[in-house]
Each structure stands twice: as C-alpha cells, then as structure tokens.
Design a protein around this motif. Structure first.
Motif, PDB file in Angstrom:
ATOM      1  N   ASP A  10       0.843  -1.186   0.000  1.00 15.25           N
ATOM      2  CA  ASP A  10       0.000   0.000   0.000  1.00 15.25           C
ATOM      3  C   ASP A  10       0.882   1.241   0.000  1.00 15.25           C
ATOM      4  O   ASP A  10       2.037   1.206   0.455  1.00 15.25           O
ATOM      5  N   TRP A  11       0.351   2.354  -0.496  1.00 10.13           N
ATOM      6  CA  TRP A  11       1.064   3.622  -0.359  1.00 10.13           C
ATOM      7  C   TRP A  11       1.120   3.991   1.115  1.00 10.13           C
ATOM      8  O   TRP A  11       0.136   3.862   1.839  1.00 10.13           O
ATOM      9  N   THR A  12       2.278   4.457   1.565  1.00  8.26           N
ATOM     10  CA  THR A  12       2.444   4.807   2.976  1.00  8.26           C
ATOM     11  C   THR A  12       1.629   6.047   3.327  1.00  8.26           C
ATOM     12  O   THR A  12       0.990   6.108   4.379  1.00  8.26           O
TER      13      THR A  12
ATOM     14  N   ILE B 112       5.824   5.950  -0.952  1.00  7.91           N
ATOM     15  CA  ILE B 112       6.346   4.958  -0.014  1.00  7.91           C
ATOM     16  C   ILE B 112       7.742   5.405   0.388  1.00  7.91           C
ATOM     17  O   ILE B 112       8.388   6.177  -0.323  1.00  7.91           O
ATOM     18  N   GLY B 113       8.219   4.915   1.537  1.00  4.06           N
ATOM     19  CA  GLY B 113       9.519   5.327   2.040  1.00  4.06           C
ATOM     20  C   GLY B 113      10.671   4.768   1.225  1.00  4.06           C
ATOM     21  O   GLY B 113      10.508   3.883   0.379  1.00  4.06           O
TER      22      GLY B 113
ATOM     23  N   PHE C 207       6.934   7.582  -5.775  1.00  2.00           N
ATOM     24  CA  PHE C 207       5.783   8.416  -5.462  1.00  2.00           C
ATOM     25  C   PHE C 207       4.874   8.527  -6.685  1.00  2.00           C
ATOM     26  O   PHE C 207       5.316   8.394  -7.824  1.00  2.00           O
ATOM     27  N   ARG C 208       3.606   8.743  -6.412  1.00  2.00           N
ATOM     28  CA  ARG C 208       2.574   8.775  -7.440  1.00  2.00           C
ATOM     29  C   ARG C 208       1.875  10.127  -7.434  1.00  2.00           C
ATOM     30  O   ARG C 208       1.534  10.647  -6.380  1.00  2.00           O
TER      31      ARG C 208
ATOM     32  N   PRO D 109       9.542   0.800   3.439  1.00  2.00           N
ATOM     33  CA  PRO D 109       8.349  -0.016   3.173  1.00  2.00           C
ATOM     34  C   PRO D 109       8.404  -1.361   3.886  1.00  2.00           C
ATOM     35  O   PRO D 109       9.478  -1.960   4.042  1.00  2.00           O
ATOM     36  N   THR D 110       7.240  -1.834   4.330  1.00  2.00           N
ATOM     37  CA  THR D 110       7.120  -3.154   4.952  1.00  2.00           C
ATOM     38  C   THR D 110       5.922  -3.867   4.352  1.00  2.00           C
ATOM     39  O   THR D 110       4.951  -3.240   3.920  1.00  2.00           O
ATOM     40  N   LEU D 111       5.967  -5.185   4.347  1.00  2.00           N
ATOM     41  CA  LEU D 111       4.858  -5.983   3.851  1.00  2.00           C
ATOM     42  C   LEU D 111       3.685  -5.952   4.814  1.00  2.00           C
ATOM     43  O   LEU D 111       3.876  -5.978   6.032  1.00  2.00           O
TER      44      LEU D 111
END
Length: 244
Positions: free
Chosen positions: A27-29, A57-58, A67-68, A229-231
């Motif tokens: 997911d986006w952070t 995301i980081g 980034f989006r 980022p993490t799962l």
C-alpha cells in the motif's frame, strides 16, 4: 495492451520483467492532497484540476523511493459541440529522478488509445512497477484508490502521450465534438522513482472552441522521510511468471 488482472487472490502477484524475480503487493504509505486553483472559464465552458493527490512509499535500503501523482482533469464544454482538447504535463523536479517502469513501459496511465475511444481502456487492478523493496524486485501498488476509469464521458475521446522524456509525463486528450451534456472527468496516474523528497510540477490546460486556459500546481511530500516499506501481514511474496 492494457495490464488487467495481474493481481491474484490475496494480493499475490504473478508478474515478471525478465524471469526469476520475486514480487509483492504494497500500500502507499501516505496520500496527501495537492492544492489546486479554483475552476476557470474556458470559452463557452470551464475546467478544473480535481482530486489531485501525491502518494509515496519510504526509501528502500538504496535510498530510493516511489511516489505517485494522480488526479482528475475536469473539462466541460457546456453542451456545445465544439472542438475540445485537454493536456496535462507532470514533471519530477529532481533532475536525477525518472518515471518508474512497468513490464510494458512507463508507469503512466492512461496509455495512448491509438485512435480508439478511451472508454475501451480499462484501469488495471494494480500498478505494477519494477522496484526493489521488502526483499522483492517488483511491486504492485494501488491505482483504483485514485481513479477507476479514465473518462466518464460517452462522447468520442482519445488520449495520446507527447514525446518520451525520463522526467516528464504528458497526456493530450481530444474530444472533437465537445464533452457531451455534462463535464468530462479525465483520470491520470504517473509513478516516479526518486532518491530525494518527492516533488513535482503539474501543468494542465483545456482548449474549448479555440480558447485555452492553463492551470499550474506544485506537489511536495510534506511528511519526509517516511519509514522504509514493509509488507502487510496478509501479503506474501511469490516467485513470478511471465507477462504478455
């Protein structure tokens, strides 16, 4: 060809750039609103930049992040059957950054419609990007949280890209007979890869019956740095197959 159905049950991906890589869905952070100008008159109609957001995301272990930038360009010819064209250009400000890559090219949507109606092009289930994070080489990131179709208009609409540039994504939409009885909402998404705080410049314009109005907005990630980022606990990594 449009990427459709690449995300399997429970978010496990089955995609590959060259074979043998692993993939995961994230997911986006964060998602932040981008400030835009109020709607503006354009000839007999009007335009505005709506629901414009910056998601990120980081940074991974190599100091790179994704980034989006996404949004809706609202164009309305007010029922007039007059030539109508829209354009959006998004530029990542860091000179070393670039548009991320998918199995089929740039991480930007919609794709050129090749003279076909844009209505025939589906928004993919997930945006698939080559990026090393959480022990995987390919990531699936949400796209339908931002847009679920590229246009809501039933009138003939085509989309094209301008000449390729690593840091710039440009779309041009043509509606030769206007936007129909109501406004056309034109959705767009582009994902950039960067080693710096995400920043981009957006320039969108509409031309209705020969009159053109341009609007500009600036996007800068406010919360930075973000955690690596993490799962998600429900997400698994998987060995990948090939993509057509």
């Amino acid at each position: 060809m449009v990427l459709v159905g690449l995300v399997a049950t429970l978010g496990v991906l089955a995609i590959d750039f060259v074979g043998g890589d692993t993939s995961a869905e994230l997911d986006w952070t964060t998602t932040e609103q981008i400030d835009t100008l109020p709607g503006a008159r354009v000839g007999p109609g009007e335009m505005s930049m709506d629901r414009t957001t910056l998601s990120a995301i980081g940074q991974n272990g190599a100091g790179e992040a994704l980034f989006r930038v996404s949004g809706l360009l609202r164009v309305d010819s007010k029922g007039e059957r007059v030539p109508t064209q829209a354009r959006c250009e998004i530029v990542v400000l860091d000179p070393e950054s670039q548009i991320a890559r998918t199995p089929n090219g740039k991480a930007a949507w919609p794709r050129p419609s090749n003279d076909l109606d844009l209505q025939k092009q589906d928004v993919p289930e997930s945006s698939i990007v080559g990026f090393n994070a959480v022990g995987n080489d390919i990531l699936g990131l949400p796209i339908r949280d931002a847009i679920n179709r590229y246009t809501n208009s039933a009138v003939r609409t085509t989309a094209d890209w301008k000449a390729y540039q690593e840091r710039v994504q440009s779309w041009v939409w043509d509606m030769p007979k206007g936007t129909g009885p109501s406004a056309a909402l034109l959705g767009y998404v582009v994902i950039f890869k960067t080693s710096e705080r995400p920043e981009a410049r957006l320039e969108c314009e509409a031309t209705i019956d020969g009159t053109t109005v341009t609007q500009i907005a600036m996007a800068r990630q406010s919360e930075w740095p973000l955690p690596e980022p993490t799962l998600n606990p429900e997400t698994e990594a998987s060995s990948t197959g090939n993509v057509e």
